[in-house]
Structures are given as structure tokens and as C-alpha cells.
Design an enzyme around this catalytic site. Structure first.
Site, PDB file in Angstrom:
ATOM      1  N   ALA A   1      26.596 -29.556 -23.404  1.00  0.00           N
ATOM      2  CA  ALA A   1      25.201 -29.383 -23.777  1.00  0.00           C
ATOM      3  C   ALA A   1      24.543 -28.532 -22.712  1.00  0.00           C
ATOM      4  O   ALA A   1      24.871 -28.626 -21.528  1.00  0.00           O
ATOM      5  CB  ALA A   1      24.486 -30.729 -23.876  1.00  0.00           C
ATOM      6  N   LYS A   2      23.630 -27.704 -23.170  1.00  0.00           N
ATOM      7  CA  LYS A   2      22.970 -26.808 -22.238  1.00  0.00           C
ATOM      8  C   LYS A   2      22.242 -27.613 -21.156  1.00  0.00           C
ATOM      9  O   LYS A   2      22.229 -27.241 -19.988  1.00  0.00           O
ATOM     10  CB  LYS A   2      21.991 -25.918 -22.994  1.00  0.00           C
ATOM     11  CG  LYS A   2      21.806 -24.607 -22.270  1.00  0.00           C
ATOM     12  CD  LYS A   2      20.901 -23.651 -22.978  1.00  0.00           C
ATOM     13  CE  LYS A   2      20.608 -22.500 -22.011  1.00  0.00           C
ATOM     14  NZ  LYS A   2      19.459 -21.724 -22.391  1.00  0.00           N
ATOM     15  N   ARG A   3      21.679 -28.748 -21.582  1.00  0.00           N
ATOM     16  CA  ARG A   3      20.919 -29.535 -20.606  1.00  0.00           C
ATOM     17  C   ARG A   3      21.825 -30.157 -19.549  1.00  0.00           C
ATOM     18  O   ARG A   3      21.365 -30.627 -18.526  1.00  0.00           O
ATOM     19  CB  ARG A   3      20.086 -30.615 -21.309  1.00  0.00           C
ATOM     20  CG  ARG A   3      20.904 -31.635 -22.046  1.00  0.00           C
ATOM     21  CD  ARG A   3      20.038 -32.726 -22.673  1.00  0.00           C
ATOM     22  NE  ARG A   3      20.867 -33.707 -23.332  1.00  0.00           N
ATOM     23  CZ  ARG A   3      21.431 -33.533 -24.514  1.00  0.00           C
ATOM     24  NH1 ARG A   3      21.247 -32.406 -25.188  1.00  0.00           N
ATOM     25  NH2 ARG A   3      22.197 -34.469 -25.041  1.00  0.00           N
TER      26      ARG A   3
ATOM     27  N   GLY B   1      24.125 -28.342 -18.159  1.00  0.00           N
ATOM     28  CA  GLY B   1      24.583 -27.240 -17.324  1.00  0.00           C
ATOM     29  C   GLY B   1      25.579 -26.307 -17.987  1.00  0.00           C
ATOM     30  O   GLY B   1      26.018 -25.347 -17.361  1.00  0.00           O
TER      31      GLY B   1
END
Ligand code: GLU
Ligand code: ZN
Length: 279
Positions: free
Chosen positions: A238-240, A242
Site C-alpha cells: 500500500a502506498k501509505r 511506503g
């Protein structure tokens, strides 16, 4: 001829896990002399973002993944979802449900592959006038009507179809024209997809899709559920957490085909690994 597809939901930018999924679909088609299609699953009005579609297509081009034929959009096929819904209603297999997500969670006594199993509270009730309703599949009745079914995952082998484990799933949503299950099943048939590739996180969903194919008289593809690209702790990328968006790598001037080659060879960025992503 085989035909595969990559079917992203434009709810966020693509990340490395999507690159892996697209590469699997693309390469299986190319290795077998078939075709690779792209379908944008953009019917979730609350999450879908039209501005991300050009980014997604640019990412695929950047990775060196060329697709065959025009890109298709679920938002242009709402009539086909509604028609299938009417057909299932006429078969007596759908019923309206007014329950909220919170109510379902509260009522549920069992858990299935998708979370709480709906206990059938609204089954046998008629639709209240003017209230928004979701339409649920009467699973026991549908499974009985379809009879015993099987499906084939080319990696996992033959599967006995067990859609009952999901309970009465929603096929026509309150806030969207169709559920993922109905839209994806109808579209894979409409797009002539003969080999459905996707991550192992959606393995169990294929039980529902196989049932819908039987009920609606749709052609039955073969499935290929692949490993997922995961964080070191086993969680999905997930982008959140990293994981970079492909669009960021692309804009930073990274070499797309080199990245695709590394993923194909299993040379993964530090900390990432392939896994089942379940349990
Ligand atoms: N739109 C789905 C996703 O992004 C694709 C599921 C499928 O390939 O059937 O997860
Ligand atoms: Zn209900």
C-alpha cells in the site's frame, strides 16, 4: 485462442503489486499466442477516479505491456448489469435488503471469505417503497438451481464449487450499479476472457463467479490465481506503507521495462516477497 485481462479499479495509483498482476496477465497471453485486454473497473462512484485512468494506462505502456483492442470501461456497461439483475430477479434468486453494513456486522454469527456472513434478515421481505435497497442472491436457492459445479484453476487444480461459504452476497449494490462479482463475471464473458488471472486474494470469489456463470448461461473460463507481492510482514502493498506508486517511479525516470524484467525474474525490492496473502 486464449485471452487474458488486467482489470484495475481506478481507486488509487497502481503500485508494484499491480505491475506484477498486469505482467502475469500479459505474459501468459503472449506466451500462448493469445490476447491481453485491459478493463477499467470504474463503477464504484465513491472511490473511482477518472483522472487516474490515463496514469494507469501510461504505467502499463511504461512497463512495456501492450494490450490488444480498445480499453473497456465498466461504467459503459451498466445496462448489461441491470439486465442480468432483472433476469436473476425473474428467476426468483434475488431479494432486496435494506440492512446497513454495520447492521450486517452486528447480526452476523458466522464469517466467510469476505467477512461477516449475512444471516438472511431481509429474505422473504418485499422492497420498501423509496428506500435504497441492495439486491442479494438467495445463495441456497441459487446453488440448488445450478446443481453441482466445478471450476479449474490451472495452478491449484480442479475445484469443487462452494459458493455457499459466502452466504447471500450482494449483486446489485445500494451505492453502485453492481457488485464486483456480478460486473466482473459479466464482463469477463463479454470480453471473451478465457483465462482469468488475478491474485490469490480473490481465489474464493471464483466460487461465486462460477455459480453466476451457470445461472446466467455464460461461458466458463479457466482461472490462474497468482501469488501476491507482499510487504515483509505479509501485508499487501500500500502506498501509505511506503510502496511507491508506479507513476512516481515513471516520473522519476526509472526504467519501466527493467523493472518489469526484475519482477519477472523475482528480483524484488528489499523487504518485498511473493506470498499467498491470506491467513
Ligand atoms: N478490479 C479488481 C481489483 O482491482 C480486479 C479483480 C479481478 O481481476 O477480477 O482488484
Ligand atoms: Zn437485510
Amino acid at each position: 485462442m486464449i485471452r487474458t485481462r488486467f482489470a484495475p479499479s481506478p481507486n488509487g495509483l497502481l503500485h508494484l503489486g499491480h505491475a506484477h498482476a498486469a505482467i502475469v496477465a500479459h505474459d501468459l497471453a503472449r506466451e500462448r499466442g493469445g490476447e491481453f485486454a485491459v478493463r477499467i473497473e470504474d463503477i464504484d462512484g465513491t472511490r473511482s477516479r477518472a483522472d487516474l485512468v490515463p496514469e494507469i494506462l501510461a504505467d502499463l505502456e511504461w512497463l512495456g505491456l501492450a494490450w490488444d483492442g480498445p480499453v473497456v470501461f465498466q461504467s459503459e456497461r451498466l445496462a448489461s448489469y441491470a439486465a442480468a439483475g432483472e433476469r436473476l430477479k425473474a428467476m426468483g434468486l434475488l431479494y432486496p435488503c435494506t440492512c446497513t453494513r454495520a447492521q450486517v456486522a452486528e447480526q452476523a454469527r458466522e464469517f466467510g471469505p469476505d467477512g461477516p456472513i449475512y444471516p438472511g434478515t431481509c429474505r422473504g421481505r418485499s422492497a420498501p417503497p423509496d428506500a435504497p435497497v441492495a439486491w442479494r442472491l438467495d445463495m441456497a436457492r441459487a446453488a440448488q438451481q445450478a446443481g453441482p459445479l466445478e471450476w479449474l484453476d490451472e495452478l491449484a487444480g480442479p475445484q469443487v464449487c462452494r459458493p455457499e461459504q459466502f452466504g447471500d452476497v450482494v449483486l446489485l449494490r445500494k451505492e453502485a450499479p453492481a457488485s464486483y462479482h456480478l460486473a466482473a463475471t459479466l464482463d469477463d464473458a463479454a470480453d471473451g476472457i478465457t483465462l482469468v488471472t488475478r491474485g490469490l486474494d480473490l481465489f474464493a470469489a471464483s466460487h461465486i463467479h462460477r455459480l453466476l456463470q451457470a445461472l446466467l448461461g455464460l461461458p466458463v473460463p479457466v482461472w490462474h490465481h497468482h501469488l501476491l507481492l507482499l510487504e515483509a510482514d505479509g501485508r499487501k502493498l500500500a502506498k501509505r506503507r511506503g510502496s511507491p506508486a508506479l507513476a512516481d517511479l515513471r516520473r522519476a525516470g526509472e526504467d519501466g521495462p527493467a523493472l518489469a524484467a526484475a519482477l519477472r525474474a523475482g528480483r524484488l525490492p528489499t523487504g518485498l516477497s511473493f506470498g499467498k496473502g491470506v491467513g
